[in-house]
Design a protein around this motif. Structure first.
Motif, PDB file in Angstrom:
ATOM      1  N   ALA A  33      37.602  43.547  50.035  1.00  0.00           N
ATOM      2  CA  ALA A  33      36.506  44.121  50.811  1.00  0.00           C
ATOM      3  C   ALA A  33      36.667  45.637  50.800  1.00  0.00           C
ATOM      4  CB  ALA A  33      36.538  43.596  52.239  1.00  0.00           C
ATOM      5  N   LYS A  36      36.632  47.540  56.222  1.00  0.00           N
ATOM      6  CA  LYS A  36      37.522  46.712  57.034  1.00  0.00           C
ATOM      7  C   LYS A  36      36.757  45.666  57.840  1.00  0.00           C
ATOM      8  CE  LYS A  36      41.624  46.914  59.847  1.00  0.00           C
ATOM      9  NZ  LYS A  36      42.636  47.765  60.463  1.00  0.00           N
ATOM     10  N   ASP A  37      35.535  45.983  58.274  1.00  0.00           N
ATOM     11  CA  ASP A  37      34.783  45.001  59.059  1.00  0.00           C
ATOM     12  C   ASP A  37      34.410  43.775  58.220  1.00  0.00           C
ATOM     13  OD1 ASP A  37      32.962  46.479  57.561  1.00  0.00           O
ATOM     14  OD2 ASP A  37      31.375  46.329  59.069  1.00  0.00           O
ATOM     15  N   GLU A  38      34.223  43.942  56.905  1.00  0.00           N
ATOM     16  CA  GLU A  38      33.984  42.786  56.024  1.00  0.00           C
ATOM     17  C   GLU A  38      35.225  41.894  55.977  1.00  0.00           C
ATOM     18  OE1 GLU A  38      32.966  44.287  52.186  1.00  0.00           O
ATOM     19  OE2 GLU A  38      31.163  45.296  52.906  1.00  0.00           O
ATOM     20  N   ILE A  40      37.533  41.675  58.307  1.00  0.00           N
ATOM     21  CA  ILE A  40      37.679  41.049  59.623  1.00  0.00           C
ATOM     22  C   ILE A  40      36.762  39.833  59.731  1.00  0.00           C
ATOM     23  CG2 ILE A  40      37.273  41.379  62.097  1.00  0.00           C
ATOM     24  CD1 ILE A  40      38.210  44.299  61.676  1.00  0.00           C
ATOM     25  N   ASN A  41      35.534  39.964  59.241  1.00  0.00           N
ATOM     26  CA  ASN A  41      34.609  38.823  59.255  1.00  0.00           C
ATOM     27  C   ASN A  41      35.150  37.657  58.438  1.00  0.00           C
ATOM     28  OD1 ASN A  41      32.775  40.141  60.883  1.00  0.00           O
ATOM     29  ND2 ASN A  41      31.511  40.850  59.184  1.00  0.00           N
ATOM     30  N   GLU A  42      35.738  37.947  57.294  1.00  0.00           N
ATOM     31  CA  GLU A  42      36.293  36.878  56.450  1.00  0.00           C
ATOM     32  C   GLU A  42      37.485  36.219  57.143  1.00  0.00           C
ATOM     33  OE1 GLU A  42      36.080  34.338  53.337  1.00  0.00           O
ATOM     34  OE2 GLU A  42      34.696  35.981  53.726  1.00  0.00           O
ATOM     35  N   PHE A  44      37.855  35.880  60.320  1.00  0.00           N
ATOM     36  CA  PHE A  44      37.259  35.038  61.356  1.00  0.00           C
ATOM     37  C   PHE A  44      36.757  33.724  60.754  1.00  0.00           C
ATOM     38  CE2 PHE A  44      33.647  33.684  63.961  1.00  0.00           C
ATOM     39  CZ  PHE A  44      34.269  33.570  65.188  1.00  0.00           C
ATOM     40  N   GLU A  45      36.087  33.783  59.606  1.00  0.00           N
ATOM     41  CA  GLU A  45      35.571  32.573  58.964  1.00  0.00           C
ATOM     42  C   GLU A  45      36.701  31.650  58.501  1.00  0.00           C
ATOM     43  OE1 GLU A  45      32.731  33.473  55.927  1.00  0.00           O
ATOM     44  OE2 GLU A  45      31.541  34.744  57.256  1.00  0.00           O
TER      45      GLU A  45
END
Length: 126
Positions: A33, A36-38, A40-42, A44-45
């Motif tokens: 990614a 960093k927010d991408e 973090i989303n991954e 979470f998933e």
């Protein structure tokens, strides 16, 4: 050089684009990614699908071709499993089961085994 964010679990394996945990030897196939927010989303998933994973986000430089440069000491080799030992263990576990146990499991008592429990209570009250 720019930086990318990779996902690494508690065993040192990296998350790849196919959704598998790999050693990191083939850095071109790793999930990356740019923000960093991408990442973090991954995380979470992945955690929603497999709550046993402990994932860290690592920031690494990329080469001129855009491939992450994973340090050699971070590359983890998968454990070697000897197939012969697994086959021997499988045979031992099946040979330990008694034929009587498998027959009784296949034909449970029609009354649900209530007479066994009643004998237990009668013995206690006497």
């Amino acid at each position: 050089m720019t930086q990318v964010f990779l996902l690494r679990n508690q065993h040192g394996y990296f998350f790849n684009r196919q959704g598998e945990w790999v050693s990191g030897r083939e850095a071109a196939s790793l999930f990356r990614a740019h923000h960093k927010d991408e990442a973090i989303n991954e995380v979470f998933e992945i955690s929603a699908r497999d709550f046993g994973q402990r994932i860290e986000i690592v920031e690494l430089p990329v080469s001129e071709k855009g491939v992450p440069q994973v340090p050699a000491e971070w590359i983890v080799e998968p454990p070697v499993v000897v197939e012969e030992e697994a086959a021997v263990e499988g045979d031992a576990s099946t040979s330990q089961a008694s034929p009587q146990a498998s027959e009784s499991d296949a034909n449970p008592p029609q009354d649900g085994g209530a007479d066994v429990h009643m004998d237990f209570f009668r013995a206690e009250s006497a």
